[in-house]
Scaffold this active site. Structure first.
Site, short mmCIF file in Angstrom:
data_model
loop_
_atom_site.label_atom_id
_atom_site.label_comp_id
_atom_site.label_asym_id
_atom_site.label_seq_id
_atom_site.Cartn_x
_atom_site.Cartn_y
_atom_site.Cartn_z
N ILE A 16 60.96 6.39 -16.41
CA ILE A 16 61.06 5.86 -15.01
C ILE A 16 62.09 6.71 -14.17
O ILE A 16 62.04 6.72 -12.98
CB ILE A 16 61.17 4.23 -14.76
CG1 ILE A 16 59.86 3.72 -15.40
CG2 ILE A 16 61.77 3.76 -13.77
CD1 ILE A 16 60.12 2.20 -15.66
N ASP A 62 76.85 7.00 -22.22
CA ASP A 62 76.37 6.10 -22.94
C ASP A 62 76.58 4.66 -22.20
O ASP A 62 77.65 4.26 -22.41
CB ASP A 62 76.90 5.96 -24.38
CG ASP A 62 76.21 5.02 -25.29
OD1 ASP A 62 75.63 4.04 -24.86
OD2 ASP A 62 76.46 5.26 -26.35
N ASN A 94 69.00 2.22 -14.53
CA ASN A 94 67.88 2.07 -15.18
C ASN A 94 67.86 2.23 -16.62
O ASN A 94 67.03 1.81 -17.51
CB ASN A 94 67.09 3.26 -14.55
CG ASN A 94 65.93 3.90 -15.51
OD1 ASN A 94 64.93 2.99 -15.25
ND2 ASN A 94 65.96 4.93 -15.89
N SER A 143 64.68 -4.28 -14.05
CA SER A 143 64.29 -5.49 -15.16
C SER A 143 63.24 -5.11 -15.56
O SER A 143 62.57 -4.01 -15.81
CB SER A 143 64.53 -6.87 -14.14
OG SER A 143 64.25 -7.79 -14.87
N SER A 144 62.34 -6.25 -15.51
CA SER A 144 61.13 -6.16 -16.46
C SER A 144 60.17 -7.16 -16.22
O SER A 144 60.63 -8.30 -15.93
CB SER A 144 61.34 -6.23 -18.07
OG SER A 144 60.08 -6.38 -18.72
N TYR A 157 65.21 -8.90 -25.48
CA TYR A 157 64.96 -7.85 -24.32
C TYR A 157 64.81 -8.73 -23.03
O TYR A 157 65.53 -8.41 -22.03
CB TYR A 157 63.76 -7.00 -24.49
CG TYR A 157 63.58 -6.04 -23.46
CD1 TYR A 157 64.30 -4.94 -23.33
CD2 TYR A 157 62.60 -6.20 -22.47
CE1 TYR A 157 63.95 -3.98 -22.15
CE2 TYR A 157 62.14 -5.26 -21.47
CZ TYR A 157 63.22 -4.26 -21.39
OH TYR A 157 62.78 -3.19 -20.54
N LYS A 161 67.24 -8.95 -19.42
CA LYS A 161 66.76 -8.68 -18.19
C LYS A 161 66.95 -9.67 -17.29
O LYS A 161 66.81 -9.47 -16.12
CB LYS A 161 65.16 -8.27 -18.37
CG LYS A 161 65.21 -6.85 -19.09
CD LYS A 161 65.96 -5.67 -18.13
CE LYS A 161 65.71 -4.25 -18.86
NZ LYS A 161 66.33 -3.26 -17.75
N VAL A 190 54.50 0.13 -18.91
CA VAL A 190 54.42 1.46 -18.40
C VAL A 190 54.23 2.42 -19.70
O VAL A 190 54.76 2.19 -20.69
CB VAL A 190 55.70 1.92 -17.59
CG1 VAL A 190 55.39 3.12 -16.93
CG2 VAL A 190 56.09 0.84 -16.61
N THR A 192 54.92 5.24 -21.22
CA THR A 192 56.06 6.15 -21.35
C THR A 192 56.39 6.06 -22.78
O THR A 192 55.65 5.25 -23.52
CB THR A 192 57.28 5.75 -20.67
OG1 THR A 192 57.95 4.80 -21.07
CG2 THR A 192 57.26 5.68 -19.02
#
Length: 252
Positions: A16, A62, A94, A143-144, A157, A161, A190, A192
């Site tokens: 992304i 990082d 991101n 976010s997600s 996770y 988010k 997504v 990826t």
């Protein structure tokens, strides 16, 4: 001559982040991308943005190590000075990693890793960058869809988010006096290499996700990159503090 706007995209070497950098470059935005380990990928992104006529730079960062932010921000300031800039016009938070682990089996170390990169890192990196974020700039926190739709194995996770989405609203309030907009873009699944490429490379997962989208397919990185770049390009100065889900209508 008008100076082009400049964006900073964390985790801009792949997925992304990479797509966002390229889409912004197509719109005439200069970009600085960060990477954690793969410098070669970041250099490729810089080359692609420059082929589109934009200026590109890559910096190692990082985002899980807050102690390194002050020195890194000083380096960023030097890069900006070399480009005859004093600040950035768009920050895209991101960078991140995934975790697929049942709640009952999630360890404290795994949870802390999610907090460090997705919440603590976003919080304190943005804080440290405030002097370099121009008045009237935009911030996009990624976010997600998992902060809205619950799937087993994603609790740690999704929790962090969700925290990013709350942070977005608070930043919108506290930075509004400087004309800075702050919004969340929340992708769905997504295709990826995120989480080892599970969505992209596992036919059963890919088909299951496609089945709950009105478009009948899984997103690719460019679907999200165009959404983020489009939000900036639209100059929607009256849109702030919002959660914008870019999931292709997943699980409506």
């Amino acid at each position: 001559m008008t100076t082009a706007p400049i964006a900073l995209i964390t985790g801009g070497n792949r997925g992304i982040g990479r797509s966002t950098a390229i889409e912004l470059a197509r719109d005439g935005v200069d970009v600085i991308v960060t990477y954690r380990t793969n410098e070669a990928e970041a250099r490729e992104v810089v080359a692609e943005t420059e082929a589109l006529g934009a200026t590109g730079r890559a910096l190692r960062l990082d985002t899980s190590v807050v102690a390194g932010f002050a020195a890194w921000t000083a380096d960023l300031k030097d890069v900006l000075a070399g480009l005859d800039r004093e600040g950035i016009d768009l920050l895209v938070n991101n960078a991140g990693t995934g975790l697929q682990q049942p709640f009952a089996e999630t360890t404290e170390a795994q949870f802390d890793a999610m907090v460090d990169v997705h919440l603590k890192g976003v919080y304190f990196l943005t804080q440290g960058l405030l002097p370099l974020i121009n008045d009237g700039a935009s911030i996009v926190n990624v976010s997600s869809g998992l902060a809205r739709v619950s799937h087993a194995g994603s609790s740690a996770y999704a929790v962090v988010k969700g925290g990013v989405e709350v942070l977005t609203r608070y930043l919108a309030v506290e930075l509004g006096g400087r004309g800075i907009t702050v919004n969340t873009v929340a992708p769905g699944a997504v295709a990826t290499d995120f989480r080892g490429g599970a969505v992209r490379d596992t036919p059963e997962i890919n088909a299951a996700i496609a089945a709950i989208s009105p478009f009948g397919r899984v997103a690719v990185a460019d679907d999200i990159g165009t959404a983020i770049a489009g939000l900036f390009a639209s100059r929607s100065r009256w849109v702030t503090g919002q959660r914008i889900e870019a999931s292709g209508g997943m699980a409506l």
